[in-house]
Write a protein that holds these residues in place. Structure first.
Motif, short mmCIF file in Angstrom:
data_model
loop_
_atom_site.label_atom_id
_atom_site.label_comp_id
_atom_site.label_asym_id
_atom_site.label_seq_id
_atom_site.Cartn_x
_atom_site.Cartn_y
_atom_site.Cartn_z
N VAL A 23 39.51 43.67 52.89
CA VAL A 23 38.36 43.36 53.39
C VAL A 23 37.16 44.16 53.28
N LEU A 24 37.31 45.49 53.26
CA LEU A 24 36.22 46.22 52.96
C LEU A 24 35.82 46.40 51.59
N ILE A 25 36.95 46.29 50.81
CA ILE A 25 36.61 46.36 49.15
C ILE A 25 35.73 45.00 48.94
N SER A 26 36.05 43.71 49.47
CA SER A 26 35.40 42.58 49.12
C SER A 26 33.95 42.50 49.64
N GLY A 27 33.47 43.22 50.60
CA GLY A 27 32.08 43.32 51.10
C GLY A 27 31.31 42.28 51.32
N GLY A 28 32.20 40.81 51.35
CA GLY A 28 31.38 39.76 51.59
C GLY A 28 30.98 39.45 52.84
N ALA A 88 49.31 41.39 45.45
CA ALA A 88 48.45 40.02 45.12
C ALA A 88 47.79 39.62 46.39
N ASN A 89 48.36 39.69 47.45
CA ASN A 89 47.69 39.44 48.94
C ASN A 89 46.25 40.27 48.97
N SER A 90 46.43 41.30 48.73
CA SER A 90 45.21 42.29 48.62
C SER A 90 44.08 41.99 47.55
N LEU A 91 44.30 41.07 46.69
CA LEU A 91 43.27 40.57 45.78
C LEU A 91 42.83 39.52 46.22
N ILE A 110 48.50 31.27 44.40
CA ILE A 110 49.60 30.65 43.73
C ILE A 110 50.57 31.82 43.39
N ALA A 111 49.98 32.80 42.97
CA ALA A 111 50.99 34.07 42.43
C ALA A 111 51.46 34.55 43.88
N MET A 112 50.80 34.47 44.80
CA MET A 112 51.28 35.03 46.32
C MET A 112 52.55 34.14 46.63
#
Length: 155
Positions: A23-28, A88-91, A110-112
């Motif tokens: 969440v922090l990385i996304s900064g959205g 994958a989840n973290s991406l 889908i990869a998840m």
């Protein structure tokens, strides 16, 4: 099996931190971006996602703890699958909210699904309880895939 509470807590907190860092990385702008999209049927309110994910991360951490402490020789492979699906989840969050790439988020989800299924199958051969703890995660990720693909199609 005797529970090593410190280790269990570390697995749960460590897994939760992966979600927080994502969440922090996304900064959205999570709420605003999600609400402005054309929603597919059954789309839940934005506040539900952090609640559900917090519970799912805790279940994932508990399941990984059970695998680690199983003593089974296959646990290394199982935990590698755990790490791969968690990566994958973290991406997904940075892809969806940070980059606002619905196509990228679709590929990630889908990869998840593939990695979570492989992890559950691997866990099942070591600890049925650890595998079953991840069924809600697989179901929610399937729902997340439906939402992500639905959002992609409707934009």
């Amino acid at each position: 099996m005797k529970i090593k509470w410190t280790n269990l807590i570390l697995w749960v907190v460590g897994t939760e931190l992966v979600g927080v860092l994502s969440v922090l990385i996304s900064g959205g702008d999570f709420s605003g971006f999600y609400q402005q999209l054309n929603q597919p049927p059954l789309a839940p309110p934005g506040w539900l996602f952090p609640v559900v994910w917090s519970i799912l991360y805790a279940l994932m951490g508990i399941s990984a703890y059970l695998i680690l402490n199983s003593g089974d020789k296959r646990r290394r492979t199982a935990l590698m699958l755990y790490g791969a699906q968690l990566l994958a989840n973290s991406l997904w969050t940075p892809m969806f909210f940070g980059l606002r790439s619905l196509e990228g988020a679709t590929a990630v989800v889908i990869a998840m699904l593939i990695l979570i299924t492989a992890m559950i199958l691997s866990f099942y051969h070591i600890s049925k309880a650890a595998a079953y703890l991840n069924i809600p995660y697989l179901l929610w990720t399937g729902f997340a895939a439906y939402l992500t693909i639905g959002l992609l199609v409707l934009q």
